[in-house]
Design a protein around this motif. Structure first.
Motif, short mmCIF file in Angstrom:
data_model
loop_
_atom_site.label_atom_id
_atom_site.label_comp_id
_atom_site.label_asym_id
_atom_site.label_seq_id
_atom_site.Cartn_x
_atom_site.Cartn_y
_atom_site.Cartn_z
N ARG A 147 -67.41 24.56 -36.07
CA ARG A 147 -68.67 24.28 -36.76
C ARG A 147 -69.24 22.90 -36.42
N GLU A 148 -68.36 21.93 -36.14
CA GLU A 148 -68.84 20.58 -35.84
C GLU A 148 -69.32 20.41 -34.40
N SER A 149 -69.22 21.45 -33.58
CA SER A 149 -69.69 21.38 -32.19
C SER A 149 -71.19 21.12 -32.15
N LYS A 150 -71.60 20.29 -31.21
CA LYS A 150 -73.02 19.96 -31.03
C LYS A 150 -73.65 21.00 -30.10
N ILE A 151 -74.10 22.11 -30.69
CA ILE A 151 -74.71 23.20 -29.94
C ILE A 151 -76.06 23.50 -30.59
N SER A 152 -77.09 23.67 -29.76
CA SER A 152 -78.43 23.93 -30.26
C SER A 152 -79.04 25.13 -29.56
N VAL A 153 -79.98 25.78 -30.24
CA VAL A 153 -80.74 26.87 -29.63
C VAL A 153 -81.43 26.32 -28.37
N GLY A 154 -81.35 27.07 -27.28
CA GLY A 154 -81.95 26.66 -26.02
C GLY A 154 -80.97 26.00 -25.07
N ASP A 155 -79.77 25.63 -25.56
CA ASP A 155 -78.77 25.03 -24.68
C ASP A 155 -78.35 26.02 -23.60
N VAL A 156 -78.10 25.50 -22.41
CA VAL A 156 -77.64 26.32 -21.29
C VAL A 156 -76.13 26.53 -21.40
N VAL A 157 -75.70 27.76 -21.16
CA VAL A 157 -74.28 28.12 -21.18
C VAL A 157 -73.84 28.34 -19.74
N ARG A 158 -72.79 27.63 -19.33
CA ARG A 158 -72.28 27.71 -17.95
C ARG A 158 -70.91 28.37 -17.94
N ALA A 159 -70.63 29.11 -16.88
CA ALA A 159 -69.32 29.72 -16.69
C ALA A 159 -68.66 29.08 -15.48
N PRO A 160 -67.61 28.29 -15.68
CA PRO A 160 -66.93 27.66 -14.55
C PRO A 160 -66.46 28.67 -13.50
#
Length: 102
Positions: free
Chosen positions: A47-60
């Motif tokens: 829950r404390e993660s800094k994640i926002s709508v619109g953030d890009v998700v990357r797959a290593p």
């Protein structure tokens, strides 16, 4: 992801196929995306993660972005927040897919 390849054909599996799982990173938070199909996936993050709508998700694994955070559900009674991710294009409208090597 290319699942099988031949001389003139390739079988491509959607990264967000139903039930698939893909390790990913959004911001500095590592998550595991669970595919829902149709270019959608979900994941849980602290829950404390800094994640926002619109953030890009990357797959290593693919060394590339795989989606964008579409929605976040976070409740004060839960230690996790649920992240909903979608690919940035409508799969049904794609007519060409380019496959490149790393």
């Amino acid at each position: 992801a290319v699942s099988e390849s031949g001389n003139h054909t390739a079988l491509v599996t959607q990264v967000f196929a139903p039930g698939s799982s893909t390790e990913a990173v959004v911001g500095e938070t590592r998550i595991v995306l669970i595919g829902s199909g149709g270019g959608n996936a979900r994941a849980k993050a602290p829950r404390e993660s800094k994640i926002s709508v619109g953030d890009v998700v990357r797959a290593p694994r693919y060394n590339a972005p795989v989606g964008v955070v579409e929605h976040i559900v976070s409740e004060t009674t839960s230690a996790d927040q649920e992240i909903f991710v979608r690919i940035p294009a409508n799969l049904q409208t794609l007519s060409t897919v380019y496959v490149t090597g790393k």
